[in-house]
Design a protein around this motif. Sequence first.
Motif, PDB file in Angstrom:
ATOM      1  N   LEU A  87     103.964  39.520 -52.224  1.00  0.00           N
ATOM      2  CA  LEU A  87     104.601  40.007 -53.453  1.00  0.00           C
ATOM      3  C   LEU A  87     103.612  40.801 -54.307  1.00  0.00           C
ATOM      4  O   LEU A  87     103.972  41.808 -54.924  1.00  0.00           O
ATOM      5  CB  LEU A  87     105.173  38.837 -54.259  1.00  0.00           C
ATOM      6  CG  LEU A  87     106.376  38.122 -53.633  1.00  0.00           C
ATOM      7  CD1 LEU A  87     106.718  36.886 -54.443  1.00  0.00           C
ATOM      8  CD2 LEU A  87     107.565  39.053 -53.515  1.00  0.00           C
ATOM      9  N   PHE A  88     102.352  40.361 -54.339  1.00  0.00           N
ATOM     10  CA  PHE A  88     101.323  41.064 -55.090  1.00  0.00           C
ATOM     11  C   PHE A  88     101.048  42.446 -54.491  1.00  0.00           C
ATOM     12  O   PHE A  88     100.980  43.457 -55.199  1.00  0.00           O
ATOM     13  CB  PHE A  88     100.039  40.239 -55.124  1.00  0.00           C
ATOM     14  CG  PHE A  88      98.879  40.955 -55.746  1.00  0.00           C
ATOM     15  CD1 PHE A  88      98.846  41.195 -57.109  1.00  0.00           C
ATOM     16  CD2 PHE A  88      97.818  41.386 -54.967  1.00  0.00           C
ATOM     17  CE1 PHE A  88      97.772  41.855 -57.693  1.00  0.00           C
ATOM     18  CE2 PHE A  88      96.747  42.051 -55.530  1.00  0.00           C
ATOM     19  CZ  PHE A  88      96.719  42.287 -56.895  1.00  0.00           C
ATOM     20  N   GLU A  89     100.911  42.506 -53.168  1.00  0.00           N
ATOM     21  CA  GLU A  89     100.621  43.773 -52.501  1.00  0.00           C
ATOM     22  C   GLU A  89     101.763  44.775 -52.644  1.00  0.00           C
ATOM     23  O   GLU A  89     101.539  45.974 -52.685  1.00  0.00           O
ATOM     24  CB  GLU A  89     100.300  43.531 -51.029  1.00  0.00           C
ATOM     25  CG  GLU A  89      98.945  42.862 -50.839  1.00  0.00           C
ATOM     26  CD  GLU A  89      98.694  42.385 -49.423  1.00  0.00           C
ATOM     27  OE1 GLU A  89      99.609  42.458 -48.573  1.00  0.00           O
ATOM     28  OE2 GLU A  89      97.566  41.922 -49.169  1.00  0.00           O
ATOM     29  N   LYS A  90     103.000  44.269 -52.744  1.00  0.00           N
ATOM     30  CA  LYS A  90     104.157  45.145 -52.948  1.00  0.00           C
ATOM     31  C   LYS A  90     104.380  45.452 -54.429  1.00  0.00           C
ATOM     32  O   LYS A  90     105.331  46.116 -54.790  1.00  0.00           O
ATOM     33  CB  LYS A  90     105.409  44.496 -52.365  1.00  0.00           C
ATOM     34  CG  LYS A  90     105.366  44.422 -50.859  1.00  0.00           C
ATOM     35  CD  LYS A  90     106.596  43.739 -50.316  1.00  0.00           C
ATOM     36  CE  LYS A  90     106.519  43.664 -48.792  1.00  0.00           C
ATOM     37  NZ  LYS A  90     107.634  42.907 -48.230  1.00  0.00           N
ATOM     38  N   LEU A 111      99.033  38.889 -60.147  1.00  0.00           N
ATOM     39  CA  LEU A 111      98.401  37.589 -59.998  1.00  0.00           C
ATOM     40  C   LEU A 111      97.423  37.277 -61.119  1.00  0.00           C
ATOM     41  O   LEU A 111      96.945  36.165 -61.221  1.00  0.00           O
ATOM     42  CB  LEU A 111      97.674  37.489 -58.643  1.00  0.00           C
ATOM     43  CG  LEU A 111      98.575  37.584 -57.420  1.00  0.00           C
ATOM     44  CD1 LEU A 111      97.723  37.483 -56.158  1.00  0.00           C
ATOM     45  CD2 LEU A 111      99.624  36.500 -57.415  1.00  0.00           C
ATOM     46  N   ILE A 112      97.142  38.239 -61.976  1.00  0.00           N
ATOM     47  CA  ILE A 112      96.227  38.007 -63.088  1.00  0.00           C
ATOM     48  C   ILE A 112      97.056  37.470 -64.260  1.00  0.00           C
ATOM     49  O   ILE A 112      97.956  38.147 -64.738  1.00  0.00           O
ATOM     50  CB  ILE A 112      95.491  39.293 -63.488  1.00  0.00           C
ATOM     51  CG1 ILE A 112      94.680  39.815 -62.307  1.00  0.00           C
ATOM     52  CG2 ILE A 112      94.609  39.051 -64.705  1.00  0.00           C
ATOM     53  CD1 ILE A 112      94.082  41.170 -62.518  1.00  0.00           C
TER      54      ILE A 112
END
Length: 62
Positions: free
Chosen positions: A38-41, A46-47
Motif C-alpha cells: 500500500l505504501f509503494e502504491k 507510513l510516516i
Amino acid sequence: MKETKFIPYDEEPVLDTNTLMAALGISRKEANTILWDLFEKEYIDLIPVLDEEKLNLLKPRD
C-alpha cells in the motif's frame, strides 16, 4: 452508583500491522507485506503525523 467508562472514539481507524493481523487473521509477515504494498502504491503514508499537543508534553520544562 457505578462509574461508566466510555469507549474511546477514534475519528480515523488505525491501519497498522497489529490491526491487520487481528482483522484478517494473518501473520505479521503477511500484514507487513500488505502495508508495504500500500505504501509503494502511495495509498498510505507510513510516516505518522506528529500530534503537537502530545509532543509538547514530552518536551522538558525549564
